[in-house]
Design a protein around this motif. Structure first.
Motif, short mmCIF file in Angstrom:
data_model
loop_
_atom_site.label_atom_id
_atom_site.label_comp_id
_atom_site.label_asym_id
_atom_site.label_seq_id
_atom_site.Cartn_x
_atom_site.Cartn_y
_atom_site.Cartn_z
N GLU A 184 -46.69 -3.22 144.77
CA GLU A 184 -47.98 -3.28 145.45
C GLU A 184 -48.58 -1.89 145.58
O GLU A 184 -47.88 -0.91 145.84
N SER A 185 -49.89 -1.81 145.38
CA SER A 185 -50.57 -0.51 145.43
C SER A 185 -52.03 -0.69 145.82
O SER A 185 -52.74 -1.50 145.23
N ASP A 186 -52.44 0.07 146.82
CA ASP A 186 -53.87 0.08 147.17
C ASP A 186 -54.64 1.01 146.25
O ASP A 186 -55.86 0.87 146.11
N PHE A 187 -53.94 1.96 145.65
CA PHE A 187 -54.54 2.86 144.66
C PHE A 187 -53.47 3.29 143.68
O PHE A 187 -52.37 3.69 144.08
N THR A 188 -53.80 3.22 142.38
CA THR A 188 -52.86 3.59 141.33
C THR A 188 -53.42 4.71 140.47
O THR A 188 -54.54 4.62 139.97
N MET A 189 -52.62 5.77 140.34
CA MET A 189 -52.93 6.85 139.39
C MET A 189 -51.87 6.77 138.30
O MET A 189 -50.67 6.79 138.59
N PHE A 190 -52.31 6.68 137.05
CA PHE A 190 -51.37 6.49 135.94
C PHE A 190 -51.83 7.31 134.74
O PHE A 190 -53.03 7.40 134.45
N ILE A 191 -50.87 7.94 134.06
CA ILE A 191 -51.17 8.73 132.86
C ILE A 191 -50.57 8.03 131.64
O ILE A 191 -49.36 8.08 131.43
N PRO A 192 -51.39 7.33 130.85
CA PRO A 192 -50.87 6.71 129.64
C PRO A 192 -50.39 7.76 128.65
O PRO A 192 -50.91 8.88 128.61
N ALA A 193 -49.42 7.41 127.85
CA ALA A 193 -48.97 8.31 126.78
C ALA A 193 -50.07 8.44 125.73
O ALA A 193 -50.95 7.58 125.60
N GLY A 194 -50.00 9.50 124.97
CA GLY A 194 -50.99 9.73 123.92
C GLY A 194 -50.70 8.95 122.66
O GLY A 194 -49.55 8.61 122.35
N SER A 195 -51.75 8.64 121.93
CA SER A 195 -51.64 8.00 120.61
C SER A 195 -52.75 8.60 119.75
O SER A 195 -53.47 9.49 120.18
N GLY A 196 -52.89 8.12 118.55
CA GLY A 196 -53.89 8.68 117.65
C GLY A 196 -55.31 8.53 118.18
O GLY A 196 -55.67 7.50 118.75
N HIS A 197 -56.12 9.56 117.99
CA HIS A 197 -57.53 9.50 118.38
C HIS A 197 -58.22 8.39 117.58
O HIS A 197 -58.00 8.25 116.37
N PRO A 198 -59.06 7.57 118.23
CA PRO A 198 -59.71 6.46 117.51
C PRO A 198 -60.49 6.91 116.27
O PRO A 198 -60.57 6.16 115.29
N VAL A 199 -61.04 8.12 116.29
CA VAL A 199 -61.82 8.61 115.14
C VAL A 199 -60.94 8.75 113.90
O VAL A 199 -61.41 8.62 112.77
N PHE A 200 -59.63 9.00 114.10
CA PHE A 200 -58.76 9.22 112.95
C PHE A 200 -58.66 7.97 112.06
O PHE A 200 -58.34 8.06 110.88
N GLN A 201 -58.95 6.81 112.66
CA GLN A 201 -58.94 5.59 111.86
C GLN A 201 -60.12 5.55 110.90
O GLN A 201 -60.07 4.87 109.87
#
Length: 394
Positions: free
Chosen positions: A238-255
Motif C-alpha cells: 500500500e502506498s499513498d505516494f510512489t516514487m519509482f525509477i524504471p531501468a533504462g532501455s533503448g531510446h524509442p528513436v533508435f527504432q
C-alpha cells in the motif's frame, strides 16, 4: 573544418561538445531541452532544498562560453550510415555523428501512478508537491524503489532512489512528523544495491533498520495502482505516494534508425565508442559514435552507467575523432575506466561509495558528506560555464 553533430544535451553530449570545441571542430548540438539538467543534485528538489533553476544550466549559456551551435529540436530519425539526422523541424548532415540522447525506460503497467526522480525533469517538483500534500494531510505511506532490466543490467539507477528516500526521511524528521509516515523501499531483485559490493549492502541494511524504513525485495512488479504496487504473486504494497525509477532501455528513436542495437535496444559500440555495424562479421565504421546511456557498455557484471563514465566516453570520443581526422591510429577506450563512484547523500550526511574489480567500499561521511555533494553541484555548474578551472578527470 570538419563538422560534428551531437545529439543530446546531457552529461555526455555537453562534455563532447566542450572537448571537441577545444580541438577546433565545428560542433552542432541538438537537444529537445534548452537546458542542461544536473540529475545528481535534483535529489534535493523533493525536499525543497533545491529548485529546478538550481539544478539547470541554460544551454544557451554553455553555447556562448564554448562556441558550439545550439539547435533545440526533437530527433525523429537517425540514418547512421549516411550520417543524416531527421528532426521535427529540419534535417542535418555531418562528417562525424555523436549520439548521446540517453535511453528510454522499461515500460510498466500503471506507470501513470508513480513519479520518477530520474524521469523527465518536470517530475521532480511534482514529487515535492505530493510529499507536501501528505504532510498537510497529517501523514501517510510512501513507497520508493527502482527496477531492473535483465536484458541490460548496467542501465539501472538505484543510487538516486536511496538518496531521495533518505532525504525524505530527514525532511520529515526535521518537520517533526516522521512518526506519522510509513516509508518502504522496494525493488524486484533480492539484493538491490549488490553491485556496490558486500560492505555497502551490509551498511544499507543498517541504514534501513536505524531509520525504521521497511523493505520489500525479491518480487517482480506486476503493476502500479493509484494506492499501491501489486507484485507477481498478487501481494500488495500500500502506498499513498510512489516514487519509482524504471531501468533504462533503448531510446524509442533508435527504432527509427539503421543503428545496430543489442537485445535491450541500446547501441552497440566498441571500446572506442565507435558504432559497430555487422559486429559478428567484418566490422563497418561510419564515423558514428554513441556515448553515455545511449550505448550498450561492456564490462563486469556489476558495471553501472554513471555521469562520470559518460564524460570519460565523451572526452575519449573527442580525442578519437581528432585522431581519425589526422590519420592517427591512436585511440582511447572507456573499458579501463569502468567503476562505480558516487557520494550517496542522505540529507544529514552522505556515504562515499566506490567499486572496481578489486571490490567495493562504502565510507560514512556524517554531515560533511552532504556538503561535499553540495560543493560538487556548485563545481559542476561553474566549471562547465568556465567560471572556475576544470579539475583534470572531473
Amino acid at each position: 573544418m570538419k563538422k560534428v553533430l551531437i545529439l543530446g544535451g546531457g552529461f555526455a553530449g555537453v562534455e563532447a561538445a566542450i572537448f571537441l570545441r577545444k580541438r577546433g571542430y565545428r560542433v552542432t548540438l541538438i537537444s529537445d531541452r534548452d537546458y542542461f539538467y544536473i540529475y545528481p543534485t535534483s535529489i534535493w528538489i523533493p525536499t525543497g532544498e533545491a529548485t529546478m533553476e538550481d539544478v539547470s544550466v541554460p544551454l544557451a549559456d554553455l553555447q556562448r562560453v564554448h562556441g558550439f551551435e545550439l539547435i533545440v529540436d526533437e530527433v525523429k530519425e537517425i540514418h547512421s550510415k549516411e550520417r543524416r539526422v531527421v528532426c521535427a523541424n529540419g534535417e542535418y548532415r555531418c562528417e562525424y555523428l555523436v549520439i548521446a540522447m540517453g535511453s528510454g525506460k522499461v515500460k510498466h503497467e500503471g506507470s501513470e501512478h508513480f513519479l520518477s526522480i530520474c524521469g523527465k525533469p518536470e517530475e521532480a517538483p511534482k514529487i515535492k508537491e505530493r510529499i507536501d500534500d501528505l504532510v498537510a494531510r497529517g501523514g501517510g505511506k510512501i513507497a520508493m524503489g527502482f527496477g531492473g532490466n535483465p536484458k541490460d543490467p548496467s542501465n539501472v539507477r538505484g543510487g538516486p532512489a536511496f538518496e531521495v528516500l533518505f532525504n525524505v526521511h530527514n525532511h520529515l524528521k526535521k518537520l517533526g512528523v516522521r512518526d506519522r509516515f510509513e516509508l518502504t523501499f522496494f525493488a524486484p531483485m533480492e539484493k538491490p544495491g549488490a553491485r556496490m559490493g558486500e560492505q555497502a549492502l551490509k551498511m544499507m541494511d543498517l541504514y534501513f533498520r536505524r531509520l525504521d524504513i521497511k523493505k520489500q525485495f525479491g518480487k517482480k512488479i506486476k503493476r502500479f495502482e493509484a494506492d499501491g504496487i501489486v507484485f507477481e504473486d498478487e501481494s500488495r504494497l500500500e502506498s499513498d505516494f510512489t516514487m519509482f525509477i524504471p531501468a533504462g532501455s533503448g531510446h524509442p528513436v533508435f527504432q527509427n534508425s539503421d543503428l545496430p542495437l543489442n537485445e535491450a535496444g541500446l547501441i552497440r559500440i566498441n571500446d572506442y565508442c565507435e558504432v559497430v555495424h555487422d559486429y559478428d562479421e567484418t566490422p563497418e565504421f561510419y564515423n558514428v559514435f554513441a556515448i553515455g546511456d545511449s550505448a550498450a557498455i561492456d564490462g563486469p557484471d556489476w558495471r553501472a552507467k554513471q555521469g562520470h563514465i559518460a564524460e570519460v566516453m565523451a572526452r575519449n570520443v573527442a580525442f578519437n575523432i581528432d585522431a581519425i581526422a589526422k590519420g592517427s591510429e591512436e585511440r582511447k577506450g572507456y573499458l579501463e575506466h569502468i567503476n562505480i563512484l558516487c557520494v550517496m547523500d542522505s540529507g544529514d550526511g552522505a556515504a562515499f561509495v566506490y567499486r572496481n574489480d578489486r571490490g567495493g567500499k562504502m565510507i560514512p561521511l556524517p554531515v560533511v558528506g552532504h556538503w561535499l555533494k553540495k560543493g560538487w553541484g556548485w563545481y559542476c555548474r561553474n566549471s562547465k560555464l568556465g567560471k572556475i578551472p576544470r579539475i583534470p578527470g572531473l
